[in-house]
Design a protein around this motif. Structure first.
Motif, PDB file in Angstrom:
ATOM      1  N   PHE A   1      -6.787  10.023 -12.606  1.00  0.00           N
ATOM      2  CA  PHE A   1      -5.917   8.985 -13.158  1.00  0.00           C
ATOM      3  C   PHE A   1      -4.815   8.621 -12.156  1.00  0.00           C
ATOM      4  O   PHE A   1      -4.582   7.448 -11.882  1.00  0.00           O
ATOM      5  N   VAL A   2      -4.173   9.633 -11.584  1.00  0.00           N
ATOM      6  CA  VAL A   2      -3.055   9.398 -10.666  1.00  0.00           C
ATOM      7  C   VAL A   2      -3.513   8.670  -9.402  1.00  0.00           C
ATOM      8  O   VAL A   2      -2.922   7.677  -8.988  1.00  0.00           O
ATOM      9  N   VAL A   3      -4.579   9.157  -8.780  1.00  0.00           N
ATOM     10  CA  VAL A   3      -5.029   8.575  -7.512  1.00  0.00           C
ATOM     11  C   VAL A   3      -5.968   7.396  -7.738  1.00  0.00           C
ATOM     12  O   VAL A   3      -5.768   6.319  -7.174  1.00  0.00           O
ATOM     13  N   GLY A   4      -6.983   7.597  -8.552  1.00  0.00           N
ATOM     14  CA  GLY A   4      -8.022   6.595  -8.715  1.00  0.00           C
ATOM     15  C   GLY A   4      -7.603   5.357  -9.472  1.00  0.00           C
ATOM     16  O   GLY A   4      -8.112   4.273  -9.224  1.00  0.00           O
ATOM     17  N   LEU A   5      -6.667   5.500 -10.396  1.00  0.00           N
ATOM     18  CA  LEU A   5      -6.234   4.332 -11.161  1.00  0.00           C
ATOM     19  C   LEU A   5      -4.849   3.871 -10.730  1.00  0.00           C
ATOM     20  O   LEU A   5      -4.679   2.755 -10.248  1.00  0.00           O
ATOM     21  N   VAL A   6      -3.856   4.740 -10.862  1.00  0.00           N
ATOM     22  CA  VAL A   6      -2.476   4.326 -10.585  1.00  0.00           C
ATOM     23  C   VAL A   6      -2.268   3.991  -9.114  1.00  0.00           C
ATOM     24  O   VAL A   6      -1.850   2.879  -8.772  1.00  0.00           O
ATOM     25  N   LEU A   7      -2.554   4.926  -8.228  1.00  0.00           N
ATOM     26  CA  LEU A   7      -2.295   4.715  -6.796  1.00  0.00           C
ATOM     27  C   LEU A   7      -3.146   3.581  -6.231  1.00  0.00           C
ATOM     28  O   LEU A   7      -2.642   2.728  -5.494  1.00  0.00           O
ATOM     29  N   SER A   8      -4.430   3.548  -6.585  1.00  0.00           N
ATOM     30  CA  SER A   8      -5.288   2.495  -6.027  1.00  0.00           C
ATOM     31  C   SER A   8      -4.897   1.115  -6.546  1.00  0.00           C
ATOM     32  O   SER A   8      -4.947   0.139  -5.799  1.00  0.00           O
ATOM     33  N   THR A   9      -4.489   1.024  -7.798  1.00  0.00           N
ATOM     34  CA  THR A   9      -4.046  -0.266  -8.339  1.00  0.00           C
ATOM     35  C   THR A   9      -2.756  -0.713  -7.662  1.00  0.00           C
ATOM     36  O   THR A   9      -2.623  -1.873  -7.262  1.00  0.00           O
ATOM     37  N   LEU A  10      -1.820   0.213  -7.517  1.00  0.00           N
ATOM     38  CA  LEU A  10      -0.554  -0.133  -6.853  1.00  0.00           C
ATOM     39  C   LEU A  10      -0.783  -0.528  -5.393  1.00  0.00           C
ATOM     40  O   LEU A  10      -0.130  -1.455  -4.897  1.00  0.00           O
ATOM     41  N   ALA A  11      -1.694   0.148  -4.715  1.00  0.00           N
ATOM     42  CA  ALA A  11      -1.987  -0.206  -3.317  1.00  0.00           C
ATOM     43  C   ALA A  11      -2.550  -1.621  -3.240  1.00  0.00           C
ATOM     44  O   ALA A  11      -2.193  -2.395  -2.348  1.00  0.00           O
ATOM     45  N   GLY A  12      -3.429  -1.954  -4.157  1.00  0.00           N
ATOM     46  CA  GLY A  12      -3.973  -3.310  -4.183  1.00  0.00           C
ATOM     47  C   GLY A  12      -2.894  -4.354  -4.408  1.00  0.00           C
ATOM     48  O   GLY A  12      -2.868  -5.397  -3.748  1.00  0.00           O
ATOM     49  N   LEU A  13      -1.993  -4.059  -5.321  1.00  0.00           N
ATOM     50  CA  LEU A  13      -0.926  -5.000  -5.658  1.00  0.00           C
ATOM     51  C   LEU A  13       0.169  -5.077  -4.591  1.00  0.00           C
ATOM     52  O   LEU A  13       0.740  -6.146  -4.362  1.00  0.00           O
ATOM     53  N   ALA A  14       0.464  -3.950  -3.960  1.00  0.00           N
ATOM     54  CA  ALA A  14       1.600  -3.893  -3.032  1.00  0.00           C
ATOM     55  C   ALA A  14       1.217  -4.046  -1.565  1.00  0.00           C
ATOM     56  O   ALA A  14       2.071  -4.352  -0.739  1.00  0.00           O
ATOM     57  N   ILE A  15      -0.054  -3.854  -1.231  1.00  0.00           N
ATOM     58  CA  ILE A  15      -0.476  -3.958   0.171  1.00  0.00           C
ATOM     59  C   ILE A  15      -1.515  -5.064   0.354  1.00  0.00           C
ATOM     60  O   ILE A  15      -1.315  -5.985   1.145  1.00  0.00           O
ATOM     61  N   LEU A  16      -2.626  -4.960  -0.371  1.00  0.00           N
ATOM     62  CA  LEU A  16      -3.714  -5.918  -0.170  1.00  0.00           C
ATOM     63  C   LEU A  16      -3.331  -7.325  -0.626  1.00  0.00           C
ATOM     64  O   LEU A  16      -3.553  -8.289   0.097  1.00  0.00           O
ATOM     65  N   MET A  17      -2.768  -7.446  -1.820  1.00  0.00           N
ATOM     66  CA  MET A  17      -2.401  -8.784  -2.325  1.00  0.00           C
ATOM     67  C   MET A  17      -1.438  -9.504  -1.376  1.00  0.00           C
ATOM     68  O   MET A  17      -1.681 -10.658  -1.031  1.00  0.00           O
ATOM     69  N   PRO A  18      -0.351  -8.854  -0.956  1.00  0.00           N
ATOM     70  CA  PRO A  18       0.529  -9.548  -0.009  1.00  0.00           C
ATOM     71  C   PRO A  18      -0.182  -9.899   1.301  1.00  0.00           C
ATOM     72  O   PRO A  18       0.013 -10.987   1.845  1.00  0.00           O
ATOM     73  N   GLY A  19      -1.023  -8.990   1.786  1.00  0.00           N
ATOM     74  CA  GLY A  19      -1.742  -9.240   3.033  1.00  0.00           C
ATOM     75  C   GLY A  19      -2.683 -10.427   2.939  1.00  0.00           C
ATOM     76  O   GLY A  19      -2.924 -11.116   3.924  1.00  0.00           O
ATOM     77  N   LEU A  20      -3.187 -10.680   1.746  1.00  0.00           N
ATOM     78  CA  LEU A  20      -4.109 -11.800   1.553  1.00  0.00           C
ATOM     79  C   LEU A  20      -3.384 -13.066   1.117  1.00  0.00           C
ATOM     80  O   LEU A  20      -4.023 -14.073   0.795  1.00  0.00           O
ATOM     81  N   GLY A  21      -2.051 -13.001   1.085  1.00  0.00           N
ATOM     82  CA  GLY A  21      -1.267 -14.201   0.794  1.00  0.00           C
ATOM     83  C   GLY A  21      -0.917 -14.410  -0.663  1.00  0.00           C
ATOM     84  O   GLY A  21      -0.362 -15.449  -1.022  1.00  0.00           O
ATOM     85  N   ALA A  22      -1.212 -13.429  -1.512  1.00  0.00           N
ATOM     86  CA  ALA A  22      -0.928 -13.567  -2.944  1.00  0.00           C
ATOM     87  C   ALA A  22       0.469 -13.073  -3.309  1.00  0.00           C
ATOM     88  O   ALA A  22       0.845 -13.121  -4.473  1.00  0.00           O
ATOM     89  N   GLY A  23       1.223 -12.582  -2.334  1.00  0.00           N
ATOM     90  CA  GLY A  23       2.563 -12.082  -2.604  1.00  0.00           C
ATOM     91  C   GLY A  23       2.550 -10.668  -3.168  1.00  0.00           C
ATOM     92  O   GLY A  23       1.516 -10.149  -3.580  1.00  0.00           O
ATOM     93  N   PHE A  24       3.732 -10.060  -3.174  1.00  0.00           N
ATOM     94  CA  PHE A  24       3.893  -8.705  -3.686  1.00  0.00           C
ATOM     95  C   PHE A  24       3.514  -8.674  -5.164  1.00  0.00           C
ATOM     96  O   PHE A  24       3.991  -9.480  -5.955  1.00  0.00           O
ATOM     97  N   MET A  25       2.628  -7.776  -5.509  1.00  0.00           N
ATOM     98  CA  MET A  25       2.124  -7.617  -6.879  1.00  0.00           C
ATOM     99  C   MET A  25       1.367  -8.857  -7.361  1.00  0.00           C
ATOM    100  O   MET A  25       1.191  -9.050  -8.562  1.00  0.00           O
ATOM    101  N   GLY A  26       0.929  -9.709  -6.435  1.00  0.00           N
ATOM    102  CA  GLY A  26       0.157 -10.890  -6.794  1.00  0.00           C
ATOM    103  C   GLY A  26       0.974 -11.981  -7.460  1.00  0.00           C
ATOM    104  O   GLY A  26       0.437 -12.876  -8.096  1.00  0.00           O
TER     105      GLY A  26
END
Length: 163
Positions: free
Chosen positions: A103-128
């Motif tokens: 739960f901690v790594v697979g759901l919480v951490l991975s979701t936050l990484a997507g929102l805080a790193i990948l989304m901004p990197g793809l131009g969707a802004g912090f947390m999309g």
């Protein structure tokens, strides 16, 4: 050490395959397109050049190299999350998988990484925050990462069974 490596490969690759199957089904049923891993590869190639956000004006199709890099990154991240479970919760997790680390790594951490790193990197802004339909995207992301987490747990249990 060999057990840890095999565990991380099985859980990381297996749960990422489960995620990919899920997004393919969602695309077929609901028409929601999956992540464009070619664009992710483009973003990754831009980072060493100081481009922390993918250039939205570049509408060209991703190259083979961009696609390959994006897909390799996708699976490497899946393996990386399995490694983080072991780093955060210890090698004992391999013999006795529990839901909390998943739960901690697979759901919480991975979701936050997507929102805080990948989304901004793809131009969707912090947390999309720049996306026009934020709420459905957020729900989709959480559900997808829940499926990923279920895959992690399932493959962790499979590893126990196989050993």
């Amino acid at each position: 050490m060999e057990n840890i490596i095999l565990f991380c490969l099985l859980v990381g690759i297996g749960s990422t395959v489960i995620l990919d199957i899920w997004v393919t089904v969602v695309e077929k049923v609901l028409g929601i397109p999956p992540t464009n891993w070619g664009i992710v590869g483009r973003w990754l190639l831009g980072i060493p050049k100081g481009k922390l956000v993918v250039d939205a004006s570049d509408t060209s199709a991703p190259t083979f190299i961009e696609k390959a890099l994006g897909w390799i990154f996708h699976y490497a991240i899946g393996i990386g999350y399995a490694v983080l479970i072991i780093l955060f919760f210890g090698a004992g997790f391999i013999d006795n998988p529990t839901v909390l680390p998943i739960f901690v790594v697979g759901l919480v951490l991975s979701t936050l990484a997507g929102l805080a790193i990948l989304m901004p990197g793809l131009g969707a802004g912090f947390m999309g925050r720049l996306l026009p339909e934020w709420t459905p995207m957020f729900i989709y992301l959480v559900v997808a990462h829940t499926v990923f987490s279920i895959g992690q747990y399932g493959f962790a249990m499979l590893f126990v069974y196989l050993n």
